[in-house]
Design an enzyme around this catalytic site. Structure first.
Site, PDB file in Angstrom:
ATOM      1  N   LYS A  24     -25.599 -32.943  26.183  1.00  0.00           N
ATOM      2  CA  LYS A  24     -26.708 -34.052  26.662  1.00  0.00           C
ATOM      3  C   LYS A  24     -26.825 -35.172  25.648  1.00  0.00           C
ATOM      4  CE  LYS A  24     -29.334 -36.615  28.813  1.00  0.00           C
ATOM      5  NZ  LYS A  24     -28.828 -37.440  29.957  1.00  0.00           N
ATOM      6  N   GLY A  25     -26.650 -36.346  26.058  1.00  0.00           N
ATOM      7  CA  GLY A  25     -26.742 -37.471  24.977  1.00  0.00           C
ATOM      8  C   GLY A  25     -27.967 -37.467  24.202  1.00  0.00           C
ATOM      9  N   CYS A  58     -23.778 -45.819  28.110  1.00  0.00           N
ATOM     10  CA  CYS A  58     -24.789 -45.230  29.269  1.00  0.00           C
ATOM     11  C   CYS A  58     -25.435 -46.682  29.941  1.00  0.00           C
ATOM     12  CB  CYS A  58     -26.021 -44.651  28.220  1.00  0.00           C
ATOM     13  SG  CYS A  58     -27.431 -44.132  29.684  1.00  0.00           S
ATOM     14  N   ASN A  78     -17.506 -43.325  31.858  1.00  0.00           N
ATOM     15  CA  ASN A  78     -18.775 -43.120  32.266  1.00  0.00           C
ATOM     16  C   ASN A  78     -19.301 -43.379  33.615  1.00  0.00           C
ATOM     17  OD1 ASN A  78     -21.854 -42.675  31.947  1.00  0.00           O
ATOM     18  ND2 ASN A  78     -21.544 -43.012  29.505  1.00  0.00           N
ATOM     19  N   GLY A  95     -15.398 -37.814  38.742  1.00  0.00           N
ATOM     20  CA  GLY A  95     -14.889 -37.475  40.231  1.00  0.00           C
ATOM     21  C   GLY A  95     -14.201 -36.143  40.182  1.00  0.00           C
TER      22      GLY A  95
HETATM   23  C1  LIG Z   1     -27.312 -36.802  35.558  1.00  0.00           C
HETATM   24  C2  LIG Z   1     -26.145 -37.039  34.519  1.00  0.00           C
HETATM   25  C3  LIG Z   1     -26.558 -37.584  33.546  1.00  0.00           C
HETATM   26  C4  LIG Z   1     -25.624 -37.827  32.482  1.00  0.00           C
HETATM   27  N1  LIG Z   1     -25.929 -38.178  31.219  1.00  0.00           N
HETATM   28  C5  LIG Z   1     -24.894 -38.811  30.232  1.00  0.00           C
HETATM   29  C6  LIG Z   1     -25.253 -38.855  28.983  1.00  0.00           C
HETATM   30  O1  LIG Z   1     -26.142 -38.399  28.660  1.00  0.00           O
HETATM   31  N2  LIG Z   1     -24.348 -39.153  28.110  1.00  0.00           N
HETATM   32  C7  LIG Z   1     -22.882 -39.515  28.409  1.00  0.00           C
HETATM   33  O2  LIG Z   1     -22.101 -39.942  27.942  1.00  0.00           O
HETATM   34  N3  LIG Z   1     -22.692 -39.438  29.924  1.00  0.00           N
HETATM   35  C8  LIG Z   1     -23.416 -38.985  30.872  1.00  0.00           C
HETATM   36  N4  LIG Z   1     -23.511 -38.859  32.008  1.00  0.00           N
HETATM   37  C9  LIG Z   1     -22.071 -39.321  32.646  1.00  0.00           C
HETATM   38  C10 LIG Z   1     -21.204 -38.232  32.851  1.00  0.00           C
HETATM   39  O3  LIG Z   1     -20.891 -37.574  31.327  1.00  0.00           O
HETATM   40  C11 LIG Z   1     -19.605 -38.388  33.331  1.00  0.00           C
HETATM   41  O4  LIG Z   1     -18.868 -39.593  32.443  1.00  0.00           O
HETATM   42  C12 LIG Z   1     -19.869 -39.063  34.442  1.00  0.00           C
HETATM   43  O5  LIG Z   1     -20.786 -38.423  35.454  1.00  0.00           O
HETATM   44  C13 LIG Z   1     -18.537 -38.892  35.411  1.00  0.00           C
HETATM   45  O6  LIG Z   1     -18.015 -37.809  35.680  1.00  0.00           O
HETATM   46  P1  LIG Z   1     -18.351 -36.837  36.827  1.00  0.00           P
HETATM   47  O7  LIG Z   1     -18.058 -37.640  38.260  1.00  0.00           O
HETATM   48  O8  LIG Z   1     -17.382 -35.567  37.095  1.00  0.00           O
HETATM   49  O9  LIG Z   1     -19.720 -36.568  37.202  1.00  0.00           O
HETATM   50  C14 LIG Z   1     -24.397 -38.224  32.946  1.00  0.00           C
HETATM   51  C15 LIG Z   1     -23.936 -37.974  34.328  1.00  0.00           C
HETATM   52  C16 LIG Z   1     -24.956 -37.432  35.220  1.00  0.00           C
HETATM   53  C17 LIG Z   1     -24.621 -37.422  36.648  1.00  0.00           C
END
Ligand SMILES: Cc1cc2nc3c(=O)[nH]c(=O)nc-3n(C[C@H](O)[C@H](O)[C@H](O)COP(=O)(O)O)c2cc1C
Ligand SMILES: Cc1cc2nc3c(=O)[nH]c(=O)nc-3n(C[C@H](O)[C@H](O)[C@H](O)COP(=O)(O)OP(=O)(O)OC[C@H]3O[C@@H](n4cnc5c(N)ncnc54)[C@H](O)[C@@H]3O)c2cc1C
Ligand code: FES
Lengths: 257, 304
Positions: free
Chosen positions: B45-46, B129, B192, B244
Site C-alpha cells: 500500500k502507498g 495517485c 496507475n 486490468g
Molecule cells: C483500491 C485501490 C487502491 C490503490 N492504491 C494504490 C496506491 O496506494 N499506490 C499506487 O501506486 N497504486 C494504487 N492503486 C493502483 C493499482 O496499484 C494499479 O495501478 C491499478 O489498480 C491498475 O491495476 P489493476 O487494473 O490490475 O487493478 C490502487 C488501486 C486500487 C483499486
C-alpha cells in the site's frame, strides 16, 4: 480462517417482497461461521463480489442460510440462480457479534434487511434469553418472524406504515423493553438512521450496544481499505475496515456522519 | 533454469507476477488463500511520510468491467510501516516492494530516505495517485516535475532500485517515461488508475464521496497494453506492466507489448486465486512458446 468455496445452492426462494432465502451447502464455512459475519458472493460476471450476512449457519448439516433483498444487478442475478447451481463464496469474513461474557439477557434490534444477521445471536452469543424488536417498512417485507419466535423469549414486529404489528419504528417498543431493565447488551443492525436512533436511546439506559455497519466493499478481506467506517478510539478518529474490524462495532466508538 | 525466473535491476523474482499497490495490503490479509511465497513479489500500500486518514466513504464504485476507487492513500505512515508491517513481509520469501507517495517534494525525499534504510527490496515511487488533493498525480503529469522529483529521490535511494510508477492521465506517457529515465529511474511501472466518475441517476449524486476516482480492472487493459508498448519503444529501462490483468492471457499481452514483469490488482477482489492461476498459465504459455525463459517473450509483439 477465510476460504473460497464453491457452494451448491440447496434452495433459493422468495420469502417476502423482493426478498430471498438462499441455502448453501458449504460445510467448512458453516462450521466456522459466527453470528454477524458475512460472505462475499461472486455474482456472475460482476467485478465486485457482494457482501451478504450469514443469517444462519448449521454446522451439523454443513450449510448456511443467506437472506437478501434484490437491490441492483448483483442481487437480481443472485435471485435468478437455481437449486443445484454452484456459487463462489468467500468466508466467513469480518468480526461478528461478540459472545457475552456471562449468560444474560440480550436485546436484538433489526431493521429491514438488517434483521437476518441477528437470528443466530440467540443461539451462539451465550445469551440466557433474547428479546427481539424487528422493524419493516410494510407487512409485505416482513421476514423471519417465525424463526425469531422459535428462538426468542419475545418478538415485537413493527411496520412503519402500520400494516402489521406495532405501527411505527423500532425505537418506542425497544425503549419500553429497556425500561424494564435487566439487559446486559443490545445488538442492532439496520439502516444508518435507525442505528443512530437506537444508539442514542440505548445510551440513555447505559446498556452496552454493538451495531453492524454496511459499506461498499472491494476485497472483503482487509487489504484494499475501501470499506471505511469512522471510528473514535482513545480520542482519535480513524477509518477502520468494515470487512475486518467490522462489520460489528462497539456503538460508542462509531462516528455517524 | 526456471522458465519464470526474472531479474529486474539486480533483484531476482521467482516469477514475473507481483500484486499491485493498494489492492493487496501488505499481503497478510490474503494468507488464508495461498502461501505468499508463490508470488514473484508484493507491492505494498502507498505510504506517506506522515499517517493519512484517507477520503470519506463510499470509496468504491463498480463500472462496466471495472471499478473506481477513491481511497486517498489511507496509511499509517512510513515509520509505522517499517516498524510494524515490513518485518513480517520480509519473512515471506517474496520480493517486497514499498510504494512511496507524498504531497511535497520534501515529503517524498524524507519518505524514501527512510525506506532506503529499511529492508525493502525495491522502492516504487508513486507520482501518479489521482485521489489526493495535493501532490500525488501532480508530480507525475509534467516532465519538469517528474525529473525534479525522481532526481531528488534517487539521491537518497542508496542501493535500492527505484521504480517510477507512471500515471496514464497525461498527454504523452512516452515523454514522462523519458523524463523519468533521464532523471535516474531504475525501472518503470505502469499504469496507475485512469481518472473517472460514476453518477447515481436517481439521486444525481456521484457514487464516490470524493466525486471522482481511479478506474482499474479489465476495462483498462487495452490502455495499459498500448502504453506499455509505446514506452517500451522509447526507453530501455525494465518495465512492470499493469492495469486490468485478470487472466494469464492479459499478462501475456503486457509481456509481448514489452513488460518484464506484471502486477495484478483489482482481479484479486473478484478471485483471490487469480495470481496463482496467472502464474500457472504463464508457465504453460512459456513452455508452449519453447523459450528458455519468459523474458525472451518480452516485447515480442509482431506489430504491423
Ligand atoms: C483500491 C485501490 C487502491 C490503490 N492504491 C494504490 C496506491 O496506494 N499506490 C499506487 O501506486 N497504486 C494504487 N492503486 C493502483 C493499482 O496499484 C494499479 O495501478 C491499478 O489498480 C491498475 O491495476 P489493476 O487494473 O490490475 O487493478 C490502487 C488501486 C486500487 C483499486
Ligand atoms: C457486511 C454487510 C452485510 C450485508 N448483509 C446483507 C444481507 O444479509 N442481506 C442483504 O440483502 N443485503 C446485505 N448487505 C447489503 C448488500 O451487500 C447490498 O445490497 C448488495 O451489495 C447490493 O448489490 P447489487 O448488485 O444488488 O446492487 P448495486 O447497487 O447494483 O451494487 C453496486 C455496487 O454497490 C455495492 N452496494 C450497493 N449497496 C450496498 C450496500 N448497502 N452495502 C454494501 N455494498 C453495497 C454493491 O456491492 C456493488 O459493488 C450487506 C452489506 C454489508 C456491507
Ligand atoms: S473491502 Fe477491502 S479492506 Fe474492506
Amino acid at each position: 480462517m477465510a476460504r473460497q468455496e464453491m457452494a451448491r445452492i440447496l434452495q433459493n426462494e422468495c420469502i417476502a417482497l423482493d426478498t430471498y432465502s438462499l441455502w448453501l451447502d458449504c460445510p467448512a464455512l458453516a462450521r466456522e461461521a459466527q453470528p454477524g459475519q458475512f460472505v462475499h458472493v461472486l455474482c456472475g460476471e460482476k467485478t465486485l463480489r457482494r457482501p451478504i450476512s450469514i443469517c444462519h449457519a448449521d454446522a451439523l448439516l454443513g450449510r448456511i442460510t443467506l437472506v437478501y433483498a434484490v437491490h441492483g444487478e448483483g442481487t437480481a442475478w443472485l435471485s435468478r440462480c437455481l437449486r443445484g447451481q454452484q456459487l463462489d463464496v468467500l468466508g466467513p469474513l469480518g468480526n461478528g457479534f461478540p459472545v457475552l461474557e456471562k449468560p444474560a439477557r440480550l436485546l436484538v434490534v433489526g431493521g429491514g434487511i438488517g434483521v437476518p444477521p441477528l437470528l443466530d445471536c440467540s443461539l451462539r452469543c451465550g445469551a440466557k434469553s433474547v428479546d427481539a424488536v424487528l422493524g419493516f417498512r410494510t407487512q409485505a417485507q416482513c421476514i423471519l418472524e417465525a424463526e425469531f419466535e422459535r428462538k426468542c423469549a419475545s418478538v415485537t414486529i413493527c411496520t412503519e406504515d402500520g400494516s402489521y404489528g406495532v405501527p411505527g419504528r423500532v425505537t418506542a417498543p425497544m425503549e419500553a423493553l429497556l425500561q424494564q431493565g435487566g439487559y446486559s447488551a443490545v445488538y442492532a443492525c439496520g439502516p444508518v438512521p435507525m442505528l443512530n436512533a437506537v444508539v442514542q436511546t440505548v445510551a440513555k439506559y447505559g446498556v452496552p450496544c454493538q451495531i453492524s455497519l454496511e459499506e461498499r466493499m472491494g476485497c472483503g478481506v482487509g487489504a484494499c481499505l475501501v470499506c471505511a467506517a469512522k471510528i473514535r478510539r482513545t480520542g482519535t478518529e480513524d477509518y477502520l475496515r468494515v470487512c475486518k474490524e467490522g462489520p460489528v462495532f462497539n456503538a460508542e466508538e462509531v462516528v455517524f456522519e | 533454469m526456471n522458465l519464470l525466473n526474472v531479474s529486474l535491476c539486480g533483484v531476482d523474482f521467482k516469477n514475473p507476477v507481483i500484486t499491485a499497490s493498494g489492492t493487496y495490503g501488505f499481503g497478510k490479509d490474503y494468507t488464508d488463500f495461498f502461501p505468499l511465497e508463490r508470488l514473484g513479489g508484493i507491492s505494498c500500500k502507498g505510504m506517506t511520510l506522515l499517517p493519512r486518514l484517507g477520503n470519506p466513504p463510499p470509496r468504491i464504485a463498480e463500472t462496466a468491467s471495472g471499478i473506481l476507487n477513491s481511497v486517498g492513500l489511507q496509511n499509517p505512515g512510513v515509520a509505522h510501516f517499517i516498524r510494524e508491517d515490513l518485518p513480517w513481509l520480509l519473512a515471506q520469501n517474496t520480493v517486497a516492494i514499498a510504494n512511496a507517495a507524498g504531497s511535497t517534494l520534501e515529503d517524498y525525499v524524507q519518505n524514501v530516505e527512510q525506506l532506503a534504510q529499511s529492508g525493502v527490496h525495491m522502492i516504487e515511487l508513486n507520482i501518479s495517485c489521482p485521489n489526493v488533493r495535493e501532490g500525488g498525480v501532480a508530480f507525475g503529469t509534467s516532465c519538469a516535475n517528474v525529473e525534479k522529483t525522481v532526481m531528488a529521490v534517487k539521491k537518497v535511494c542508496g542501493a535500492k532500485p527505484l521504480i517510477v510508477k507512471l500515471s496514464p492521465n497525461v498527454t504523452s506517457i512516452v515523454e514522462i517515461a523519458r523524463a523519468a529515465e533521464s532523471a535516474g529511474a531504475d525501472a518503470l511501472s505502469l499504469i496507475n488508475t485512469i481518472t473517472g466518475m460514476k453518477i447515481d441517476v436517481e439521486t444525481h449524486r456521484p457514487i464516490l464521496r470524493n466525486n471522482t476516482g481511479g478506474l482499474s480492472g479489465a476495462a483498462v487493459l487495452p490502455v495499459a497494453v498500448r502504453m506499455v508498448w509505446e514506452v517500451r519503444r522509447a526507453v530501455s529501462l525494465p518495465i512492470i506492466g499493469m492495469g486490468g490483468v485478470t487472466k494469464w492471457q492479459d499478462a501475456a499481452e503486457l509481456i509481448l507489448a514489452g513488460a518484464d514483469a506484471i502486477q495484478i490488482g483489482t482481479a484479486c477482489f473478484t478471485n483471490p486465486m487469480a495470481p496463482l492461476e496467472i502464474i500457472d498459465g504463464l508457465e504453460a504459455w512459456a513452455e508452449r512458446e519453447c523459450c528458455g525463459n519468459i523474458s525472451e517473450l518480452s516485447g515480442q509483439v509482431r506489430a504491423w
